[in-house]
Design a protein around this motif. Structure first.
Motif, mmCIF file in Angstrom:
data_model
loop_
_atom_site.group_PDB
_atom_site.id
_atom_site.type_symbol
_atom_site.label_atom_id
_atom_site.label_comp_id
_atom_site.label_asym_id
_atom_site.label_seq_id
_atom_site.Cartn_x
_atom_site.Cartn_y
_atom_site.Cartn_z
ATOM 1 N N MET A 45 0.799 -1.215 0.056
ATOM 2 C CA MET A 45 -0.141 -0.031 -0.094
ATOM 3 C C MET A 45 0.885 1.173 -0.084
ATOM 4 S SD MET A 45 -3.066 1.270 2.820
ATOM 5 C CE MET A 45 -3.665 -0.536 3.001
ATOM 6 N N ASN A 46 0.578 2.087 -0.815
ATOM 7 C CA ASN A 46 1.327 3.329 -1.063
ATOM 8 C C ASN A 46 1.037 4.500 0.106
ATOM 9 O OD1 ASN A 46 -0.683 5.017 -1.662
ATOM 10 N ND2 ASN A 46 -0.534 4.628 -3.888
ATOM 11 N N ARG A 47 1.810 5.244 0.267
ATOM 12 C CA ARG A 47 1.762 6.186 1.538
ATOM 13 C C ARG A 47 0.419 6.906 1.298
ATOM 14 N NH1 ARG A 47 6.215 10.843 3.070
ATOM 15 N NH2 ARG A 47 4.872 11.763 4.894
ATOM 16 N N GLU A 48 -0.036 7.525 0.538
ATOM 17 C CA GLU A 48 -1.156 8.181 0.231
ATOM 18 C C GLU A 48 -2.616 7.406 0.672
ATOM 19 O OE1 GLU A 48 0.993 8.279 -2.375
ATOM 20 O OE2 GLU A 48 1.607 10.056 -1.720
ATOM 21 N N ASP A 49 -2.619 6.202 0.354
ATOM 22 C CA ASP A 49 -3.485 5.093 0.704
ATOM 23 C C ASP A 49 -3.474 4.818 2.060
ATOM 24 O OD1 ASP A 49 -4.462 4.708 -2.022
ATOM 25 O OD2 ASP A 49 -3.314 3.022 -2.428
ATOM 26 N N GLU A 50 -2.365 4.706 2.501
ATOM 27 C CA GLU A 50 -2.174 4.477 3.987
ATOM 28 C C GLU A 50 -2.834 5.643 4.984
ATOM 29 O OE1 GLU A 50 1.340 3.434 7.260
ATOM 30 O OE2 GLU A 50 1.647 3.095 5.259
ATOM 31 N N ARG A 51 -2.313 6.817 4.383
ATOM 32 C CA ARG A 51 -2.914 8.168 5.135
ATOM 33 C C ARG A 51 -4.625 8.121 5.127
ATOM 34 N NH1 ARG A 51 -0.012 13.043 3.441
ATOM 35 N NH2 ARG A 51 -1.170 14.084 5.156
ATOM 36 N N PHE A 52 -5.152 7.781 3.932
ATOM 37 C CA PHE A 52 -6.415 7.808 3.524
ATOM 38 C C PHE A 52 -7.250 6.925 4.655
ATOM 39 C CE2 PHE A 52 -10.165 5.694 1.902
ATOM 40 C CZ PHE A 52 -11.034 7.000 1.879
ATOM 41 N N TRP A 53 -6.796 5.537 4.481
ATOM 42 C CA TRP A 53 -7.482 4.680 5.300
ATOM 43 C C TRP A 53 -7.100 4.825 6.880
ATOM 44 C CZ3 TRP A 53 -11.118 2.256 3.490
ATOM 45 C CH2 TRP A 53 -11.412 1.952 2.266
ATOM 46 N N THR A 54 -6.058 5.374 7.119
ATOM 47 C CA THR A 54 -5.715 5.398 8.661
ATOM 48 C C THR A 54 -7.016 6.561 9.083
ATOM 49 O OG1 THR A 54 -3.579 4.873 8.506
ATOM 50 C CG2 THR A 54 -4.361 6.454 10.350
ATOM 51 N N GLY A 55 -6.833 8.014 8.164
ATOM 52 C CA GLY A 55 -7.798 8.871 8.603
ATOM 53 C C GLY A 55 -9.357 8.542 8.639
ATOM 54 N N PHE A 56 -9.739 7.635 7.594
ATOM 55 C CA PHE A 56 -10.999 7.075 7.509
ATOM 56 C C PHE A 56 -11.523 6.369 8.923
ATOM 57 C CE2 PHE A 56 -14.009 3.567 6.351
ATOM 58 C CZ PHE A 56 -15.108 4.314 5.747
ATOM 59 N N LEU A 57 -10.496 5.451 9.243
ATOM 60 C CA LEU A 57 -10.798 4.694 10.221
ATOM 61 C C LEU A 57 -10.961 5.453 11.746
ATOM 62 C CD1 LEU A 57 -8.625 1.473 9.608
ATOM 63 C CD2 LEU A 57 -11.156 1.449 9.559
ATOM 64 N N LYS A 58 -9.973 6.392 11.855
ATOM 65 C CA LYS A 58 -10.070 7.295 12.726
ATOM 66 C C LYS A 58 -11.293 8.173 12.771
ATOM 67 C CE LYS A 58 -5.306 8.130 13.732
ATOM 68 N NZ LYS A 58 -4.271 8.998 13.622
ATOM 69 N N GLY A 59 -11.822 8.382 11.759
ATOM 70 C CA GLY A 59 -13.307 8.982 11.603
ATOM 71 C C GLY A 59 -14.522 8.211 11.992
ATOM 72 N N VAL A 60 -14.272 7.030 11.590
ATOM 73 C CA VAL A 60 -15.292 5.973 12.100
ATOM 74 C C VAL A 60 -15.424 5.843 13.577
ATOM 75 C CG1 VAL A 60 -16.217 3.464 11.649
ATOM 76 C CG2 VAL A 60 -15.480 4.727 9.946
ATOM 77 N N LEU A 61 -14.168 5.590 14.177
ATOM 78 C CA LEU A 61 -14.306 5.306 15.493
ATOM 79 C C LEU A 61 -14.721 6.926 16.304
ATOM 80 C CD1 LEU A 61 -10.686 3.913 15.956
ATOM 81 C CD2 LEU A 61 -13.011 2.681 15.972
#
Length: 62
Positions: free
Chosen positions: A1-17
């Motif tokens: 997974m590239n850096r941008e994808d990783e940042r997106f999914w990390t942010g997304f999951l934090k938003g869900v939480l």
């Protein structure tokens, strides 16, 4: 997974939480859960906008 994808999914999951947390706390306080989530959404949009503006200001300065 590239850096941008990783940042997106990390942010997304934090938003869900964050949404789940706000809904739980609103329910415990007897408040409207949807209203609390909408307030969280507004805060996120404001932070996102400020982040983008800060980036653009930095970019223009180079």
């Amino acid at each position: 997974m590239n850096r941008e994808d990783e940042r997106f999914w990390t942010g997304f999951l934090k938003g869900v939480l964050a949404c789940e947390y706000e809904m739980k706390k609103a329910k415990e306080r007897g408040q409207d859960e949807l209203k609390e989530v909408k307030l969280l959404e507004q805060k996120v949009k404001q932070l996102h906008t400020e982040d983008i503006l800060a980036f653009l200001n930095q970019y223009e300065g180079e």
